[in-house]
Write an enzyme that holds these catalytic residues in place. Sequence first.
Site, short mmCIF file in Angstrom:
data_model
loop_
_atom_site.label_atom_id
_atom_site.label_comp_id
_atom_site.label_asym_id
_atom_site.label_seq_id
_atom_site.Cartn_x
_atom_site.Cartn_y
_atom_site.Cartn_z
N HIS A 1 1.20 28.78 -39.82
CA HIS A 1 0.18 28.59 -40.85
C HIS A 1 0.72 29.11 -42.17
CE1 HIS A 1 -3.50 27.96 -38.19
NE2 HIS A 1 -3.72 27.15 -39.19
N GLU B 1 2.40 31.49 -35.31
CA GLU B 1 1.40 31.50 -34.24
C GLU B 1 2.02 31.75 -32.87
OE1 GLU B 1 -1.65 31.66 -34.91
OE2 GLU B 1 -1.70 30.94 -36.98
N CYS C 1 -5.24 22.59 -36.32
CA CYS C 1 -3.95 23.29 -36.24
C CYS C 1 -3.71 23.76 -34.81
CB CYS C 1 -3.89 24.44 -37.23
SG CYS C 1 -3.79 23.83 -38.92
N1 PCA Z 1 -5.29 23.47 -41.59
C1 PCA Z 1 -6.37 23.29 -40.65
C2 PCA Z 1 -6.25 21.86 -40.19
C3 PCA Z 1 -5.34 21.19 -41.13
C4 PCA Z 1 -4.70 22.27 -41.88
O1 PCA Z 1 -3.77 22.13 -42.68
C5 PCA Z 1 -6.36 24.32 -39.55
O2 PCA Z 1 -5.96 25.47 -39.78
O3 PCA Z 1 -6.77 24.02 -38.42
#
Ligand code: PCA
Length: 209
Positions: free
Chosen positions: A167, A81, A143
């Site tokens: 992610h 990100e 996140c």
């Molecule tokens: N993914 C979610 C919140 C917790 C997670 O593991 C997200 O992408 O915001």
Amino acid sequence: MVMVVLVTGFEPYGRENYNPSGEIAKLMDGSKIMGEDVVGIVLPVSYARVRGLLEDCISRFKPRVLLSLGLAPRSSFIRVERVALNVMDSGPDNDGFSPVDEPIIPGGPAAYFSTLPIKSIVKRLLESGIPAAVSNSAGTYLCNCVMYLGLHFMGIFNVDGKAGFMHIPYTMEQAAGKVVGDVRGEPPPSMAFNEVLRAVKLALEVSLS
Ligand code: PCA
């Protein structure tokens, strides 16, 4: 002096009864990377509860690197990100809270950029045979919130370290489990758990060097 590398992941949430990001944080807790101590913590999927926890961890450990991880259910690759926005606009979280257009930090900057070497991380992952790309949106859920708060508290506590977020996809078992019993179903994209773990270690190495 040995410094701390902080790796955070999340507990399960919503319809996901397993979250590989939390499992990686647990697995890495107590390990070493390039001579530094890794502290791994599993964060709650709760806008209210995650705040104090992150604040405590960052003020206590003053990490040289803070790498937060989260699950991206429809992704086929590691998303490194670039930016976190000062907004909460997705829900419900595990406490049943569904914010709409609310700031994470009222009056705070509209966004924080990752201070990790995101392009170098992507390059290293690709050269190591792991699909990865820079992502320009971490969403508007927990996140994004954790990435924003991580960068915010690193600044508030004057921590001389880097922070950012990745992610990760479903594990293969998790993707298979989505359609088990339905031989005509198409599983969502996935990545082997050990490859994600390898990616996290590579990202930390790049960030530390
Ligand atoms: N993914 C979610 C919140 C917790 C997670 O593991 C997200 O992408 O915001």
